[in-house]
Write a protein that holds these residues in place. Structure first.
Motif, PDB file in Angstrom:
ATOM      1  N   ILE A 286       0.830  -1.210   0.000  1.00 49.15           N
ATOM      2  CA  ILE A 286       0.000   0.000   0.000  1.00 49.15           C
ATOM      3  C   ILE A 286       0.867   1.264   0.000  1.00 49.15           C
ATOM      4  O   ILE A 286       0.506   2.272  -0.610  1.00 49.15           O
ATOM      5  CB  ILE A 286      -0.994  -0.003   1.191  1.00 49.15           C
ATOM      6  N   THR A 287       2.020   1.199   0.633  1.00 47.86           N
ATOM      7  CA  THR A 287       2.933   2.343   0.631  1.00 47.86           C
ATOM      8  C   THR A 287       3.400   2.650  -0.785  1.00 47.86           C
ATOM      9  O   THR A 287       3.415   3.808  -1.216  1.00 47.86           O
ATOM     10  CB  THR A 287       4.152   2.073   1.537  1.00 47.86           C
ATOM     11  N   LYS A 288       3.766   1.595  -1.530  1.00 51.90           N
ATOM     12  CA  LYS A 288       4.253   1.780  -2.903  1.00 51.90           C
ATOM     13  C   LYS A 288       3.134   2.324  -3.805  1.00 51.90           C
ATOM     14  O   LYS A 288       3.372   3.195  -4.651  1.00 51.90           O
ATOM     15  CB  LYS A 288       4.748   0.433  -3.439  1.00 51.90           C
ATOM     16  N   ILE A 289       1.931   1.829  -3.613  1.00 49.79           N
ATOM     17  CA  ILE A 289       0.812   2.313  -4.431  1.00 49.79           C
ATOM     18  C   ILE A 289       0.525   3.781  -4.132  1.00 49.79           C
ATOM     19  O   ILE A 289       0.289   4.585  -5.041  1.00 49.79           O
ATOM     20  CB  ILE A 289      -0.443   1.446  -4.208  1.00 49.79           C
ATOM     21  N   LYS A 290       0.576   4.156  -2.856  1.00 50.67           N
ATOM     22  CA  LYS A 290       0.327   5.545  -2.472  1.00 50.67           C
ATOM     23  C   LYS A 290       1.390   6.490  -3.027  1.00 50.67           C
ATOM     24  O   LYS A 290       1.100   7.643  -3.352  1.00 50.67           O
ATOM     25  CB  LYS A 290       0.276   5.663  -0.944  1.00 50.67           C
ATOM     26  N   GLN A 291       2.624   5.999  -3.127  1.00 50.02           N
ATOM     27  CA  GLN A 291       3.710   6.835  -3.643  1.00 50.02           C
ATOM     28  C   GLN A 291       3.464   7.220  -5.093  1.00 50.02           C
ATOM     29  O   GLN A 291       3.899   8.287  -5.541  1.00 50.02           O
ATOM     30  CB  GLN A 291       5.050   6.106  -3.508  1.00 50.02           C
ATOM     31  N   GLY A 292       2.779   6.337  -5.823  1.00 50.78           N
ATOM     32  CA  GLY A 292       2.345   6.676  -7.174  1.00 50.78           C
ATOM     33  C   GLY A 292       3.408   6.626  -8.246  1.00 50.78           C
ATOM     34  O   GLY A 292       3.168   7.061  -9.373  1.00 50.78           O
ATOM     35  N   GLY A 293       4.590   6.094  -7.946  1.00 51.25           N
ATOM     36  CA  GLY A 293       5.632   6.018  -8.961  1.00 51.25           C
ATOM     37  C   GLY A 293       5.272   5.088 -10.100  1.00 51.25           C
ATOM     38  O   GLY A 293       5.616   5.337 -11.256  1.00 51.25           O
TER      39      GLY A 293
END
Length: 357
Positions: free
Chosen positions: A74-81
Motif C-alpha cells: 500500500i505504501t508503494k501504491i500511495k507513492q504513485g511512482g
C-alpha cells in the motif's frame, strides 16, 4: 589495434543504445495501446507459465512486480511512482483500502466465472458482496515441525512452542500480526485484540519464548525446515505445503485453540491505467484450469470450487491444507485495527525482536 578496439566498442555502444531506444519505443507504444498490464503481487505467488499463457491468449505484455508485505504494497501504491493495474492484498488490507477510497468498485457484469468460487469465500465482512475484490487464494497460519528433531505428535498447540526441547530450534515468520496473534491465541485471546492488558501480556509472554527462537525471517524458513536445520517453525499453509513436499519428516499443524484464517483477493487500485486488462486477468484466473494449475504450483488453497474438483484428491482431501468446517470455526480473520492499534502491535513486536538481541 587500439583504434580497432575503440571502433568495435563504439559500434557495440551504438547497438545497445538503439536496442534500449527500441525497447522504450515498443513499451511506450504498448502502454499507449493499453496492451501493457502491470501486476503487483506477493513474491512466488503465481505459476510463471500462467503469465506466459495470459500474454499469449490476450496479447498483453505483463509487467510483474512483487512485494513482501501488505504494508509495503500500500505504501508503494500511495507513492504513485508506478501505476499498478491489479494487486492482490490480504483481507484486512482490502478493508483498509476500501476505507481510504483506494480501490475501483468492480463491475460484476464484466467478470466471468465468479460463480466458480465457493460461496464460503464470497460476501465476507471485509468486502460485502465482493464490491471491490475477487478471491485468489486462502489459507491458515500454523506450525511446521520435524519429527526427526522433536517427537511426533508433541507439537499441537501454540503453547508447545515454549517447550524447553525447542531451545534455539524455532523459526518465526517476520510479521507483527502473526507473532502477536499466536501469543494472544495461546491464552485464548482474539488475534484482533485491542485490550492493552492482553496485548502487554502477549508481549511479556513472547519474551519468555526468546530462548527457543533461532531466527525471525520470511522465505528462508523453507530452506531451514527442508534441510532439517530447525525443529519447528511458524508459517503459512502454502509455504508449509512446499516444505512437506520436499521433506517427509515434516508435519503441519493448525492449533485447535485458534489461529489466522486469511484470504488474498484480486483488486483494481484507483491508480490503474489498464482497467480492461485488469478485468481480463481476473477472468483468466477465474477459469478453473488456470486456478487449478496455480494452486498446484503454489501450494495454497484455491477458493475456486471448479478448480478444486480438477486437483488431485491427495491435495484436496488433506485437512492440513483444506481444513474442515469444524477447524475453520476456530479460526479468525485479521481485521483492520486502525493506524493506532496497528502501531501498538508493531511496537510490541519490535520490542520482542530487540529483546532477543
Amino acid at each position: 589495434m587500439k583504434k580497432l578496439n575503440s571502433l568495435l566498442i563504439g559500434i557495440v555502444a551504438i547497438i545497445l543504445l538503439l536496442g534500449i531506444a527500441s525497447f522504450r519505443l515498443e513499451h511506450t507504444k504498448g502502454a499507449a495501446s493499453g496492451k501493457v498490464l502491470t501486476i503487483y503481487n506477493w513474491g512466488d505467488y503465481i505459476d510463471p507459465n500462467l503469465l506466459k499463457k495470459f500474454e499469449k491468449e490476450y496479447g498483453y505484455k505483463v509487467v510483474y512486480e512483487t512485494f513482501d508485505s501488505n504494508e509495503a504494497m500500500i505504501t508503494k501504491i500511495k507513492q504513485g511512482g508506478t501505476a499498478y493495474d491489479l494487486t492482490i492484498p490480504s483481507e484486512y488490507m482490502i478493508q483498509k483500502m476500501i476505507k481510504q477510497d483506494a480501490l475501483i468498485p468492480l463491475d460484476h457484469s464484466r467478470i466471468k466465472g465468479l460463480n466458480n468460487i465457493d460461496r464460503r469465500f464470497l460476501d465476507l465482512d471485509f468486502d460485502k458482496k465482493n464490491k471491490y475484490s475477487v478471491p485468489y487464494f486462502w489459507g491458515t497460519l500454523g506450525i511446521v515441525y520435524n519429527d526427526k528433531l522433536v517427537d511426533k505428535g508433541t507439537i499441537n498447540h501454540w503453547n508447545d512452542l515454549w517447550k524447553p526441547e525447542l531451545k534455539n530450534n524455532l523459526m518465526l515468520i517476520d510479521g507483527a500480526r502473526e507473532v502477536m496473534g499466536l501469543a494472544l491465541n495461546s491464552d485464548g485471546y482474539s488475534l484482533n485484540s485491542k485490550d492493552m492488558t492482553q496485548l502487554n501480556h502477549a508481549e511479556n509472554k513472547l519474551t519468555g519464548l526468546t530462548a527457543n527462537v533461532k531466527a525471525i525471517v520470511a522465505d528462508e524458513i523453507k530452506m531451514y525446515m527442508i534441510n532439517n536445520e530447525s525443529a519447528a517453525a511458524v508459517t503459512f499453509s502454502g509455504e508449509a505445503s512446499e516444505m512437506l513436499d520436499n521433506n517427509e519428516n515434516l508435519h503441519y499443524v493448525i492449533p485447535e485453540e485458534g489461529s489466522n484464517l486469511w484470504f488474498d483477493n484480486m483488486v483494481i487500485p484507483k491508480t490503474a491505467k489498464n482497467i480492461n486488462g485488469a478485468y481480463d486477468f481476473i477472468n483468466f484466473m477465474l477459469e478453473p484450469e488456470n486456478a487449478a494449475a496455480n494452486a498446484e504450483y503454489i501450494g495454497y488453497s484455491t477458493p475456486n470450487k471448479k478448480a478444486k474438483a480438477i486437483l488431485p484428491e491427495s491435495i484436496t482431501n488433506d485437512k492440513q491444507f483444506y481444513p474442515d468446517d469444524k477447524t475453520i470455526e476456530n479460526l479468525e480473520v485479521y481485521e483492520d485495527l486502525g493506524s493506532n492499534y496497528l502501531e501498538v502491535y508493531n511496537d510490541l513486536f519490535l520490542q520482542f525482536k530487540m529483546y532477543r538481541k
